[in-house]
Design an enzyme around this catalytic site. Structure first.
Site, short mmCIF file in Angstrom:
data_model
loop_
_atom_site.label_atom_id
_atom_site.label_comp_id
_atom_site.label_asym_id
_atom_site.label_seq_id
_atom_site.Cartn_x
_atom_site.Cartn_y
_atom_site.Cartn_z
N GLU A 52 32.69 35.25 10.52
CA GLU A 52 31.65 36.01 11.21
C GLU A 52 31.19 35.33 12.48
O GLU A 52 30.55 35.93 13.33
CB GLU A 52 30.45 36.20 10.26
CG GLU A 52 30.74 37.25 9.20
CD GLU A 52 29.91 37.07 7.95
OE1 GLU A 52 28.87 36.37 8.00
OE2 GLU A 52 30.30 37.62 6.90
N GLY A 77 44.21 31.37 15.87
CA GLY A 77 44.90 30.37 16.67
C GLY A 77 44.62 28.99 16.09
O GLY A 77 44.12 28.86 14.96
N ASP A 78 44.90 27.96 16.87
CA ASP A 78 44.72 26.60 16.39
C ASP A 78 43.25 26.26 16.15
O ASP A 78 42.93 25.39 15.35
CB ASP A 78 45.33 25.61 17.39
CG ASP A 78 46.82 25.86 17.56
OD1 ASP A 78 47.54 25.81 16.56
OD2 ASP A 78 47.25 26.13 18.70
N ARG A 188 48.47 33.55 28.30
CA ARG A 188 47.28 33.04 28.98
C ARG A 188 47.51 31.67 29.59
O ARG A 188 46.97 31.33 30.64
CB ARG A 188 46.08 33.01 28.02
CG ARG A 188 46.05 31.83 27.08
CD ARG A 188 44.80 31.85 26.21
NE ARG A 188 44.18 30.53 26.18
CZ ARG A 188 43.54 30.03 25.11
NH1 ARG A 188 43.42 30.75 24.01
NH2 ARG A 188 43.01 28.85 25.16
#
Ligand code: ADP
Ligand code: MG
Length: 408
Positions: A52, A77-78, A188
């Protein structure tokens, strides 16, 4: 167990953490489309938790009764795995908790660990949803391996544990600046690199490290200012290093501390509140690095990156020789003076992991066990696993095989 195949049962009860904000914001949909049915067919049950807010996952794994699950899997992601690793290391029972098999499903824009694990499996390079499917299959197979972690100390923040990278300069700036391009996914970093090249700058600071191999000869080491003024000689350095090498895979049982080889490697008596093993290779940041460390002569850099897995992003192979549990920090730095064009060439070569064999005189690659970085400028960015940390002096040491991960 004979040590060949310690894992008898594959993990079958997962805690799956999904960061709905990661990547293009489609992590949950991607999980439903590509992974859900795979897990069902492999008889894997799971508790699904959509995060959340930032640090939700970190708090959850810090407080939870972990015995309900055989593995903690992140779909993000990481950054979300960074939360999980640190949440586990913040537990009172960190030593047991960090043994929890981890799993990664690439759902973010920076999926370096997922790409590294796929790369180690020897499979042909893939990205995007194909990488997700590959990682999903690995979770179903459930082969658990050990994975190195690095402990990262800063001047005033609590110590952190890192599974991927410590970066300063060009790479760290691109990492953070490119977050606004998250909607383009893994591209990106390419966009961020091109933008940053236009405003290429020099980062001033001091870098020092403990080499992983005594016989290693690098340009920077040849110019090193290290001297043994305390009367120690090369043979004491030798014994110190072979002890480090020997205990690399037995860190939880043996000490690397050269002062007392029989002292446990971590203590409860330490006044430091952080948990985890004691950093026996490091001295406090306000003291000079140990005499047997190598101090880099140059103080003008374009980038410094310390990586412990192969990939820095899905399409950036920063340390092609790195392996999950090689116990090595692959330190790569680029000295100031490199042209924009040469730096661009370097990043293009990195897409295939070929940048270290281009013989660019500005690039230095050295395998180390510990390092210290002291930036001179009062403002800047340092990232750990792609997340911004306290800016200022920072040092790190590697712990071989401290964590466990499901890999192919
Ligand atoms: P990406 O690769 O897209 O950057 P990450 O997994 O690195 O994805 O997550 C990005 C950041 O979002 C991390 O700093 C992570 O801690 C944070 N985060 C995790 N869950 C949430 C959430 N529900 N809302 C906002 N941020 C979150
Ligand atoms: Mg991230």
């Amino acid at each position: 167990s004979g040590g060949v195949c310690a894992e008898v049962r594959r993990p079958r009860r997962f805690l799956v953490l999904i960061n709905p904000q990661s990547g293009k914001g489609q992590a949950q949909a991607l999980f439903n489309t590509h992974v859900q049915h795979m897990l069902q067919e492999a008889d894997i049950t799971y508790t699904l938790q959509i995060t959340e807010r930032q640090n939700h996952a970190r708090e959850l794994v810090r407080e939870a009764d972990l015995s309900q699950w055989d593995a903690v899997v992140i779909m993000s992601g990481d950054g979300l795995l960074f939360e999980v690793v640190n949440g586990l290391m913040e537990r009172e029972d960190w030593e047991k908790a960090i043994q929890m098999p981890l799993g990664v499903l690439p759902g973010g824009s920076g999926n370096a660990l997922a790409a590294s694990i796929h790369y180690y499996s020897g499979s042909q390079s893939v990205s995007g949803e194909e990488l997700l499917v590959s990682c999903g299959f690995m979770l179903c197979k459930g082969l658990v391996s050990h994975m190195d972690l690095t402990s990262v100390c800063m001047a005033s923040s609590p110590r952190l544990f890192s599974f991927l990278s410590l970066a300063w300069g060009f790479v760290a700036d691109v990492d953070i600046e490119s977050e606004k391009y998250r909607h383009v996914g893994a591209a990106r970093f390419t966009m961020g690199t091109l933008v940053r090249l236009a405003s290429l700058r020099v980062y001033k600071g001091k870098l020092a490290y403990l080499p992983a191999e005594e016989s290693q000869s690098t340009p920077s080491q040849a110019q090193s200012t290290v001297s043994f003024t305390d009367g120690s000689n090369s043979s004491s350095v030798h014994s110190h290093m072979s002890r480090n090498l020997n205990c690399q895979n037995h860190l939880l049982h043996n000490s690397c501390n050269s002062n007392n080889a029989h002292k446990p490697n971590w203590t409860g008596e330490s006044p430091v509140t952080t948990r985890g093993p004691t950093d026996s290779l490091l001295v406090p940041l306000d003291q000079p690095v140990p005499a047997h460390w190598t101090v880099v002569k140059e103080e003008d850099f374009v980038l410094v990156m310390a990586v412990y897995q192969s990939h820095l992003a899905e399409d950036l192979i920063a340390a092609p020789a790195s392996r999950l549990k090689d116990g090595i920090i692959h330190l790569i730095y680029v000295k100031a003076g490199i042209s924009r064009r040469a730096l661009l060439r370097l990043f293009l070569a990195m897409e295939k992991g070929a940048h270290l064999s281009t013989n660019c005189p500005f690039v230095v690659y050295v395998k180390v066990r510990a390092l210290r970085l002291e930036p001179f400028s009062p403002k800047g960015t340092i990232t750990v696993d792609g997340e911004v940390v306290e800016y200022g002096p920072v040092q790190a040491q590697i712990y071989g095989s401290l964590a466990r991960i499901i890999a192919g």
